[in-house]
Structure formats: structure tokens, C-alpha cells
Enzyme design. Structure first.
Site, PDB file in Angstrom:
ATOM      1  N   LYS A  11       0.847  -1.209   0.000  1.00 57.72           N
ATOM      2  CA  LYS A  11       0.000   0.000   0.000  1.00 57.72           C
ATOM      3  C   LYS A  11       0.869   1.241   0.000  1.00 57.72           C
ATOM      4  O   LYS A  11       2.036   1.209   0.449  1.00 57.72           O
ATOM      5  CB  LYS A  11      -0.959   0.021   1.190  1.00 57.72           C
ATOM      6  CG  LYS A  11      -0.303   0.164   2.585  1.00 57.72           C
ATOM      7  CD  LYS A  11      -0.022   1.590   3.035  1.00 57.72           C
ATOM      8  CE  LYS A  11       0.813   1.606   4.305  1.00 57.72           C
ATOM      9  NZ  LYS A  11       1.629   2.740   4.564  1.00 57.72           N
ATOM     10  N   ASP A 141      -2.315  -1.417  10.179  1.00 63.07           N
ATOM     11  CA  ASP A 141      -2.517  -1.464   8.723  1.00 63.07           C
ATOM     12  C   ASP A 141      -3.124  -2.783   8.236  1.00 63.07           C
ATOM     13  O   ASP A 141      -3.501  -2.898   7.064  1.00 63.07           O
ATOM     14  CB  ASP A 141      -1.172  -1.283   7.997  1.00 63.07           C
ATOM     15  CG  ASP A 141      -0.687   0.161   8.031  1.00 63.07           C
ATOM     16  OD1 ASP A 141      -1.510   1.065   8.283  1.00 63.07           O
ATOM     17  OD2 ASP A 141       0.522   0.374   7.793  1.00 63.07           O
TER      18      ASP A 141
END
Ligand code: C5P
Length: 315
Positions: A11, A141
Site C-alpha cells: 500500500k 494497517d
């Protein structure tokens, strides 16, 4: 014995704003996250013993409980003791393509893949929301890595609101292989230097979060306006990482020099990225940066935004 192969994408952060400190000592964040095609491959199979075994060819990836993928398997054993008794331990092979300690959530993505893989191996039938709840116990995350795509992440980063897909936008990533930035260091230093700017009451926290939800970057994402998205990239952690790491700062300047769409550091760094509208534009940035910085320690990647998180490719 059954096995699954999963893709665990990296990401980047299009927006990372630190709005306050929480009672649990984590930071209250407002982020816009984006998965990219650059991904690790994670193989997972059941064992006839009750061990957790991790294999990885990368010399800097630990194979014990300090690896988040290991802790994901341990968590599943604890949460589902009956399934663990029935199905036994797991053997996990990590094929790393995402640079490690890079601000790209490589470790979190591996843990997310292990949760999804064990759910399948043990036929638990967990929902995405169940898996994200488990993921939040491992790291801020991990929930985003499970669902992926483009999303607003608030709270510690674990509260996910999906946004429309930006699939197809290109991105060039750059990271010095031997350079790592400690995420706890980045947040602690930020708190020391900018803690006086934190929102302290609930109303201000909510207001800061609403500002992003209805803000210009979200509008640009909905309109898929790449020029505006590029102009509105934001990361509070640049304020502490760039002054402390001149190499990252120089790399960012170099990227910016060759990109006309926007450049930013991802997460707590040290990865820097530039957006591009086409493969040709991305390749041009790649080659121009490579021609200027000849240091073989610099790794560069051309990749694309993608609209999903962990997925199974084989079983
Ligand atoms: O959640 P995770 O383990 O990935 O976080 C790594 C570190 O980053 C934490 O130990 C903390 O120092 C910092 N962090 C934070 N606030 C967040 C997320 C991470 O302070 N919301």
C-alpha cells in the site's frame, strides 16, 4: 494436505494526517490508503504437527514470532482452538517482492494473507469484517491490507471506509535497500515536535476527520482527477523523516523533478513515490531517476494502483 497461494499487495498513503494521541498511546490518524500491484506471494499449508513454520528467502525477514505473519498464525490458533486441534499447524512460505521496513505495509500484508489463508484452510467461513477485527489485533494497517483498494482509514488506521476505485493510475516507487525508518521512532519524534498541534477534545478530532471525508482529495478521487490527486498528496510524517534522512529528502526532490503529477513519501518511509498517468510516463520517471542516481542500493519499481487487497490465486 490442503494449501493456498495468496497475493498480498503493498500500500501507499495518498494522505496521512496525525490528528491526536489516543488513550492507548497510539495516534489518531486520518489516512487515505491505496493498494498497488507490487505484491508478495504467500503460500500456506496445513501441517500434521502443531507447529508454525515460516520460510522466507530474504535475509532480513525473521522466521520467528517477531514476524507478523507468525503472530497472525498464533492468533488464529488462540482464537479457534477447536479448528487448530482438528487441522494442526501451518507452514507459511513468504516470497518477498515488496521492500521491507519501507512504509509499504509489506509485513502487515503478509499477516493479512495468513489470516485469510487460515480461514480457508480451517473452513471457518469468517466474513471480511471478522478478518479485519482479527487483523486490528495484529497491527494498524492489517485491516486495510485485507480489503485493499482505495479507502479512508481512521482511528489507529483500522477503521476502513472504501472509496471508488482508482485502478489504472501508475506509480513509481523508490527505496534505498539498506535504509530503514523505524515507525515507532517516526511517530514518537512527531509527537515531540508537533504534539502541541494535536486536537485534544472529541469535537476537534471529529472535525479533523470530517475535513478529510468531505475534503478536496476525496472529491478528486471520486472524480478520478489524477492531476488534483497528485497536487493534494499529503503526509505529516515527512516533517520528521525528511530532515532526519537527507537521502530520502534528496530522493524525493529527484522524483519531484521528473514527475508532473505529484510526489510523496509513503507511511513512515523511507519509500518515496510519484504518480503517473501512463506506463510510458512512469517508465520515463524510472529511467530519469535511475540515470541521475546510479547508487545500486536504490531500488525502483513501476507499478499500478489496484482495487483489491489480499486474494487467493491458487489452491
Ligand atoms: O500498529 P502497528 O504495530 O503497525 O504500529 C507500529 C507503531 O507505529 C506503533 O508501535 C506506534 O509507535 C506507531 N503508531 C502510532 N499510531 C498509529 C499507528 C502506529 O503511534 N495509529
Amino acid at each position: 494436505m490442503k494449501s493456498y497461494t495468496l497475493i498480498a499487495p503493498a500500500k501507499i498513503n495518498l494522505h496521512l494526517e496525525i490528528v491526536g494521541i489516543r488513550p492507548d498511546n497510539y495516534h489518531e490518524l486520518v489516512m487515505i490508503m491505496q493498494t498497488v500491484d507490487l505484491a508478495d506471494r504467500v503460500e500456506i499449508r496445513s501441517l500434521s504437527t502443531d507447529n508454525i513454520i515460516i520460510h522466507c528467502g530474504h535475509p532480513n525477514v525473521p522466521l520467528d514470532e517477531t514476524n507478523l505473519a507468525y503472530r497472525a498464525a498464533e492468533l488464529m490458533q488462540r482464537e479457534f482452538p477447536n479448528a487448530f486441534l482438528e487441522y494442526g499447524g501451518v507452514e507459511i512460505t513468504l516470497h518477498k517482492h515488496i521492500p521491507i521496513s519501507a512504509g509499504l505495509a509489506g509485513g502487515s500484508g503478509n499477516a493479512a494473507a495468513v489470516l485469510v489463508g487460515i480461514d480457508l484452510l480451517w473452513e471457518l467461513g469468517l466474513t471480511q469484517s471478522d478478518l479485519q477485527g482479527l487483523g486490528a489485533k495484529l497491527g494498524s494497517d492489517v485491516p486495510f491490507c485485507i480489503s485493499g483498494g482505495t479507502a479512508i482509514a481512521t482511528g489507529r488506521g483500522e477503521v476502513i471506509s472504501p472509496l471508488p476505485s482508482l485502478e489504472g493510475i501508475y506509480v513509481v516507487l523508490g527505496k534505498y535497500q539498506s535504509l530503514e525508518v523505524s515507525t515507532p521512532w517516526a511517530y514518537t519524534t512527531y509527537r515531540q515536535e508537533f504534539g502541541h498541534e494535536y486536537a485534544h477534545d472529541l469535537d476537534s478530532l471529529v472535525e479533523r476527520s470530517h475535513r478529510v471525508h468531505s475534503g478536496d482529495l476525496v472529491k478528486a478521487i471520486v472524480a478520478k482527477n489524477t492531476v488534483k490527486i497528485g497536487k493534494l498528496l499529503y503526509n505529516d510524517l515527512e516533517k520528521v523523516v525528511l530532515p532526519a534522512y537527507p537521502l530520502v529528502s534528496q530522493l524525493r526532490t529527484e522524483f519531484q523533478h521528473h514527475s508532473n503529477l505529484g510526489t510523496m513519501m509513503s507511511g513512515s518511509g523511507p519509500t518515496v513515490f510519484s504518480l503517473a498517468n501512463s506506463r510510458e510516463q512512469a517508465d520515463a520517471i524510472y529511467h530519469q531517476v535511475r540515470a541521475t542516481i546510479t547508487d545500486p542500493d536504490l531500488e525502483l519499481f513501476v507499478t499500478q494502483f489496484c482495487d483489491r487487497g489480499v486474494r487467493v490465486i491458487d489452491n
